[in-house]
Design an enzyme around this catalytic site. Sequence first.
Site, PDB file in Angstrom:
ATOM      1  N   HIS A  85      36.072  48.211  40.479  1.00  0.00           N
ATOM      2  CA  HIS A  85      36.040  48.886  39.177  1.00  0.00           C
ATOM      3  C   HIS A  85      36.280  50.386  39.295  1.00  0.00           C
ATOM      4  O   HIS A  85      36.243  51.086  38.285  1.00  0.00           O
ATOM      5  CB  HIS A  85      34.701  48.637  38.479  1.00  0.00           C
ATOM      6  CG  HIS A  85      34.600  47.283  37.869  1.00  0.00           C
ATOM      7  ND1 HIS A  85      34.321  46.167  38.625  1.00  0.00           N
ATOM      8  CD2 HIS A  85      34.768  46.866  36.599  1.00  0.00           C
ATOM      9  CE1 HIS A  85      34.314  45.119  37.822  1.00  0.00           C
ATOM     10  NE2 HIS A  85      34.587  45.505  36.598  1.00  0.00           N
ATOM     11  N   TRP A 119      40.620  38.426  35.814  1.00  0.00           N
ATOM     12  CA  TRP A 119      39.620  37.379  36.025  1.00  0.00           C
ATOM     13  C   TRP A 119      39.832  36.683  37.361  1.00  0.00           C
ATOM     14  O   TRP A 119      38.870  36.447  38.094  1.00  0.00           O
ATOM     15  CB  TRP A 119      39.684  36.348  34.910  1.00  0.00           C
ATOM     16  CG  TRP A 119      39.174  36.793  33.577  1.00  0.00           C
ATOM     17  CD1 TRP A 119      38.463  37.925  33.288  1.00  0.00           C
ATOM     18  CD2 TRP A 119      39.335  36.097  32.353  1.00  0.00           C
ATOM     19  NE1 TRP A 119      38.176  37.968  31.951  1.00  0.00           N
ATOM     20  CE2 TRP A 119      38.701  36.866  31.351  1.00  0.00           C
ATOM     21  CE3 TRP A 119      39.960  34.914  31.993  1.00  0.00           C
ATOM     22  CZ2 TRP A 119      38.670  36.461  30.015  1.00  0.00           C
ATOM     23  CZ3 TRP A 119      39.922  34.513  30.669  1.00  0.00           C
ATOM     24  CH2 TRP A 119      39.284  35.278  29.688  1.00  0.00           C
TER      25      TRP A 119
END
Length: 110
Positions: free
Chosen positions: A28, A83
């Site tokens: 992230h 994902w």
Amino acid sequence: MAAARKLIRKAFVMSVHAGKEAEYEARHGPIWAELEATLKAHGAHNYSIFLHKETRQLFGYVEIESEERWAAIAETDVCRRWWKFMGDIMPANPDHSPVASELREVFHLE
């Protein structure tokens, strides 16, 4: 964004596999530019994810412009690729989306 527009506050919980906390954070930092642009283009604001170190629970908070635009993110190619990219470090559903539970707001102070 016009000041008159009321954003919808959303919160949810997910989790990360044991020993994968640092990898989750690294992936992230930062997220893909294309994913960031998609989130913003679909009306996501003030998006944060917090980690509870002892339980590995992730608490997500985001302010959105509409439920429909938020839901549409899941249909984008970049979201589906994200994902799959994250699927090895956190519990995922058969469609590769993260296992998540929405939280109901019970208190808010403006």
